[in-house]
Design an enzyme around this catalytic site. Structure first.
Site, short mmCIF file in Angstrom:
data_model
loop_
_atom_site.label_atom_id
_atom_site.label_comp_id
_atom_site.label_asym_id
_atom_site.label_seq_id
_atom_site.Cartn_x
_atom_site.Cartn_y
_atom_site.Cartn_z
N TYR A 144 65.15 2.51 28.43
CA TYR A 144 65.82 3.25 28.93
C TYR A 144 67.07 4.37 28.09
CZ TYR A 144 65.28 -0.02 32.82
OH TYR A 144 64.54 -0.08 33.70
N LYS A 195 53.15 -4.81 26.52
CA LYS A 195 52.36 -4.14 26.57
C LYS A 195 51.40 -4.51 25.50
CE LYS A 195 50.57 -2.73 30.17
NZ LYS A 195 49.50 -3.71 30.92
N ASP A 228 52.37 -7.32 32.83
CA ASP A 228 51.85 -7.12 33.90
C ASP A 228 51.00 -9.11 34.25
OD1 ASP A 228 49.26 -6.51 32.02
OD2 ASP A 228 48.57 -5.56 33.33
N ASP A 252 63.56 -5.95 33.39
CA ASP A 252 64.33 -5.52 34.16
C ASP A 252 63.42 -6.13 36.23
OD1 ASP A 252 65.68 -4.49 36.11
OD2 ASP A 252 65.38 -1.94 35.16
N ASP A 256 64.14 -9.31 38.66
CA ASP A 256 64.04 -9.67 39.71
C ASP A 256 63.09 -9.99 40.25
OD1 ASP A 256 66.06 -8.07 39.43
OD2 ASP A 256 65.97 -6.01 40.51
#
Ligand code: NAD
Length: 367
Positions: A144, A195, A228, A252, A256
């Site tokens: 970001y 990852k 994942d 993030d 959520d």
């Protein structure tokens, strides 16, 4: 300054912000009166309320007060009234400024499924009942913020969008330390997500987290998991987790996802923590995960529990008052046990109460 003389800055903000922060204020007053704590607290404008009064989302005076506070508790910023302002003048800019200037690099989001509200979750009760996870997300680095970034023209009339995912050793170890320290107060277990199968930055993340564990946190159980897979495991068997550690992007999404396991936005607190200043004080901002909920603002029906649990996090992480934090968490549980519910979490056979009633009921259980 005595341990109990602490400064709390309340920033109610917009929409339901003032209604839910009012309940927090009542609880702080109760602690001052009944537990001989001596919090000094002030209330200031932020967001749209500050734009209306001062033409800017946060004044320098309020900003410096937040720097000088032991904990800042925010309601919410924004709403349709200010939607047409240009991006740099919007109410939400105040929040971004606070996060940036207080250097809040660690975002803590608990995902707790209260047994009394297990039916609010979309997952089966046996999967989520008693769930208690803490997600630790890095907040100031990664894709970001990385450079280069942008959209550029390339050949054949096409364009390319670029963002850069980058983390350094110290950025990784700084956030990993927060996760390990939290795990020490919980079940001593950290699952670190990246990852590393496809990203070099993920390989570095895994190696640096592992190094820190071996150096300073030998007793913590550390597992590495591909992000994942973690997303899938959160739905399959979320109770396997204690503390989940992730970078800005994966954190993030995972926070959520974990939040939604619990059912209602009105119950979810958060903390954002920064580095220690030269006096050893940790900069911090506590706020509910939800926004200003303009659709229900001013009706005295908003659920104040997310903001009240944000106060509980402030007591625990900024004010060193674990006993009082436990007392408050237990009071919330007892009120839910009694069947009291605000409109967002009401179900058959339960009693609907207002925002103010819910605050009063929680205070009555503190006694
Ligand atoms: P929202 O979280 O405000 O509301 C989403 C839905 O959840 C609404 O139906 C609302 O009524 C309900 N809800 C939220 N909190 C609740 C509570 N405590 N009790 C009962 N019901 C609750 O999200 P939104 O509608 O997307 O955003 C509204 C405004 O809030 C926007 O201006 C947005 O920019 C702002 N916002 C601010 C923050 C923040 O200040 N941190 C975060 C998110 C959104």
């Amino acid at each position: 300054m005595s341990k109990n003389k602490r400064k709390i800055l309340l920033l109610p903000g917009d929409g339901i912000g003032p209604e839910v922060v009012r309940e927090v204020k009542k609880i702080i007053e109760w602690f001052n009166k009944n537990k001989s704590l001596d919090f000094s607290f002030e209330e200031e404008l932020i967001g749209g309320a500050s734009i209306d009064a001062n033409q800017i989302p946060i004044t320098d005076e309020v900003f410096y007060k937040s720097l000088d506070s032991d904990a800042v508790i925010l309601g919410a910023c924004g709403g349709p009234k200010w939607d047409n302002l240009e991006f740099s003048k919007k109410p939400e800019r105040a929040l971004l400024k606070l996060r940036k200037e207080l250097k809040l690099f660690a975002n803590l989001r608990p995902a707790i499924c209260f047994k009394q509200l297990v039916d609010s979750s979309t997952l089966k009760p046996e999967i989520v009942s008693g769930l208690d996870i803490m997600i630790v997300r890095e907040l100031t680095g990664g894709i970001y913020f990385g450079e280069p970034r942008g959209i550029e023209p390339i050949e054949n009339n096409e364009r390319r969008g670029v963002n850069t995912h980058s983390y350094t050793t110290s950025e990784i170890q700084r956030i990993a330390r927060v996760a390990f320290d939290l795990a020490k107060k919980r079940k001593n277990k950290v699952t670190s997500c990246e990852k590393s199968n496809v990203m070099e930055a993920g390989v570095l993340w895994r190696e640096e987290v592992q190094k820190l564990k071996e150096k300073d946190f030998k007793k913590i159980e550390l597992n590495h998991m591909l992000a994942d897979n973690c997303a899938m495991q959160l739905l399959r068997n979320p109770k396997q987790f204690d503390v989940i550690l992730a970078d800005n992007l994966f954190g993030d999404m995972l926070s959520d996802e974990a939040a939604m396991l619990t059912g209602s936005l009105g119950l979810l607190p958060s903390a954002s923590l920064g580095a220690k200043d030269k006096n050893g004080k940790i900069r911090s901002l506590y706020e509910p995960v939800h926004g200003s909920a303009p659709d229900i603002a001013g009706k005295n029906i908003a659920n104040p529990i997310a903001t009240i649990l944000s106060l509980s996090m402030a007591l625990r992480y900024s004010l060193d008052l674990d006993k009082e934090a436990n007392l408050l968490d237990e009071a919330v549980q007892k009120v839910l046990d009694d069947g009291l519910r605000t409109k967002d979490i009401i179900s058959a056979g339960k009693k609907e109460v207002t925002t103010a009633d819910m605050g009063d009921a929680i205070i009555s259980k503190l006694k």
